[in-house]
Scaffold this motif. Structure first.
Motif, PDB file in Angstrom:
ATOM      1  N   GLN A  95       0.835  -1.103   0.013  1.00 55.83           N
ATOM      2  CA  GLN A  95      -0.108  -0.069  -0.028  1.00 55.83           C
ATOM      3  C   GLN A  95       0.795   1.401   0.040  1.00 55.83           C
ATOM      4  N   PHE A  96       2.003   1.377   0.515  1.00 49.32           N
ATOM      5  CA  PHE A  96       2.883   2.373   0.909  1.00 49.32           C
ATOM      6  C   PHE A  96       3.416   2.594  -0.563  1.00 49.32           C
ATOM      7  N   ARG A  97       4.047   1.638  -1.305  1.00 49.69           N
ATOM      8  CA  ARG A  97       4.248   1.751  -2.792  1.00 49.69           C
ATOM      9  C   ARG A  97       3.302   2.324  -3.494  1.00 49.69           C
ATOM     10  N   GLU A  98       2.174   1.934  -3.438  1.00 42.63           N
ATOM     11  CA  GLU A  98       1.171   2.309  -4.236  1.00 42.63           C
ATOM     12  C   GLU A  98       0.636   3.643  -3.870  1.00 42.63           C
ATOM     13  N   ASP A  99       1.182   4.358  -2.691  1.00 43.62           N
ATOM     14  CA  ASP A  99       0.918   5.626  -2.289  1.00 43.62           C
ATOM     15  C   ASP A  99      -0.882   5.799  -1.634  1.00 43.62           C
ATOM     16  N   ASP A 100      -0.919   4.468  -0.888  1.00 42.56           N
ATOM     17  CA  ASP A 100      -2.043   4.539  -0.233  1.00 42.56           C
ATOM     18  C   ASP A 100      -1.675   4.584   1.396  1.00 42.56           C
ATOM     19  N   LEU A 101      -0.991   5.647   1.712  1.00 40.25           N
ATOM     20  CA  LEU A 101      -0.790   5.841   2.904  1.00 40.25           C
ATOM     21  C   LEU A 101      -1.501   5.550   4.245  1.00 40.25           C
ATOM     22  N   PRO A 102      -2.950   5.974   4.149  1.00 41.52           N
ATOM     23  CA  PRO A 102      -3.709   5.365   5.112  1.00 41.52           C
ATOM     24  C   PRO A 102      -3.827   3.992   5.338  1.00 41.52           C
ATOM     25  N   GLY A 103      -3.924   3.225   4.037  1.00 35.85           N
ATOM     26  CA  GLY A 103      -4.051   1.876   4.052  1.00 35.85           C
ATOM     27  C   GLY A 103      -2.889   1.375   4.520  1.00 35.85           C
ATOM     28  N   ALA A 104      -1.777   1.728   4.333  1.00 35.14           N
ATOM     29  CA  ALA A 104      -0.480   1.175   4.995  1.00 35.14           C
ATOM     30  C   ALA A 104      -0.430   1.091   6.453  1.00 35.14           C
ATOM     31  N   LEU A 105      -0.943   2.459   7.101  1.00 36.69           N
ATOM     32  CA  LEU A 105      -1.236   2.694   8.339  1.00 36.69           C
ATOM     33  C   LEU A 105      -1.817   1.397   9.081  1.00 36.69           C
ATOM     34  N   ARG A 106      -2.964   1.200   8.432  1.00 36.63           N
ATOM     35  CA  ARG A 106      -3.950   0.222   8.781  1.00 36.63           C
ATOM     36  C   ARG A 106      -3.430  -1.271   9.150  1.00 36.63           C
ATOM     37  N   TYR A 107      -2.588  -1.446   7.883  1.00 38.27           N
ATOM     38  CA  TYR A 107      -2.172  -2.840   7.805  1.00 38.27           C
ATOM     39  C   TYR A 107      -1.090  -2.919   8.942  1.00 38.27           C
ATOM     40  N   CYS A 108      -0.314  -1.852   9.376  1.00 42.93           N
ATOM     41  CA  CYS A 108       0.775  -1.933  10.179  1.00 42.93           C
ATOM     42  C   CYS A 108       0.134  -2.109  11.665  1.00 42.93           C
ATOM     43  N   ASP A 109      -1.099  -1.326  11.804  1.00 37.93           N
ATOM     44  CA  ASP A 109      -1.899  -1.549  13.054  1.00 37.93           C
ATOM     45  C   ASP A 109      -2.428  -3.022  13.135  1.00 37.93           C
ATOM     46  N   ARG A 110      -2.817  -3.662  12.125  1.00 39.27           N
ATOM     47  CA  ARG A 110      -3.185  -5.049  12.334  1.00 39.27           C
ATOM     48  C   ARG A 110      -1.892  -5.927  12.426  1.00 39.27           C
TER      49      ARG A 110
END
Length: 252
Positions: A95-110
């Motif tokens: 998600q980070f590489r695809e520029d979806d920063l909020p999505g990247a943060l959600r997966y980090c929390d999971r």
């Protein structure tokens, strides 16, 4: 002695004892078949093997499903939660590489939640403890990047914004060379805009090109000190905010 009396004295006439005998026989047959009478470890092993195969093939959602089933098969084992967390981190990176920063943060929390579950199941599981520490670092990096992106989106001018929009589309499609070209064009049309340099720096961060990311972010900071998230992003890249103007090559 009548046959009936012998049977009664032998203990086979009561329904309970007959049931118990059948249970013992059934359990023995199960042992011979390799299933056992305890926890279903064979099912657990098969699920973990399938999950790891999916993980290696980068099918992370499928891997997570297998790991969760393995956790249901044996709730005392920490490995399913650990590998689930690793899969979530891979998804966060995507998600980070695809520029979806909020999505990247959600997966980090999971990922953090599942690493906590692994440590809870086995407090001495050092691999999960280290993975949690790595996930916290990654989450901080993504959070800083989101702060920079939010500021840059509101600060960048209309011409650069159009180029940045196209660059992100190419980046999400996996066309990295074209994405880089448009990010650089955003800088060229607004060379005095620090937000354009910040966007270029974030692009290089997502690509793993730390050296170029540092240059662009330092340039953004030099043009506008205190830009949100820029100093923190540089710190995570192991660089200072100071920007050194490139010197022309010495004459022979």
């Amino acid at each position: 002695m009548p046959m009936l009396t012998k049977v009664v004295r032998a203990g086979y006439s009561t329904p309970w004892r007959g049931t118990k005998h059948r249970m013992v026989v059934a359990c023995a047959l199960a042992v011979l078949a390799g299933a056992g009478c305890g926890r279903p470890t064979s099912g657990y092993d098969e699920l973990m093997t399938e999950g790891l195969s999916e993980y290696e093939n980068q099918r992370y959602a499928e891997a997570i499903a297998m790991f969760k089933n393995a956790a249901e098969a044996d709730r005392e084992r920490p490995e399913p939660s650990y590998y689930t967390g690793l899969a979530f981190l891979k998804m966060a990176d995507k998600q980070f590489r695809e520029d979806d920063l909020p999505g990247a943060l959600r997966y980090c929390d999971r990922a953090l939640s599942t690493f906590d579950a692994a440590v809870g199941a086995f407090p001495g599981y050092s691999r999960a403890q280290q993975a949690k520490a790595d996930a916290l670092v990654l989450k901080g990096k993504h959070k800083d990047a989101l702060e920079v992106a939010t500021w840059a989106a509101s600060y960048v001018g209309p011409q650069a914004k159009m180029h940045i929009f196209k660059a992100r589309q190419f980046a999400q499609a996996g066309e990295i060379d074209k994405a880089e070209l448009y990010f650089k064009q955003a800088v060229s049309v607004e060379p005095e805009n620090p937000a354009a340099y910040a966007e270029l720096g974030l692009f290089y961060m997502r690509c793993g090109n730390d050296a170029e990311a540092v240059k662009a972010l330092q340039k953004a900071h030099a043009m506008r000190p205190g830009s949100p998230g820029v100093v923190a992003a540089l710190a995570r890249l192991g660089a200072s905010p100071a920007y050194t103007t490139p010197q022309p090559p010495a004459r022979p």
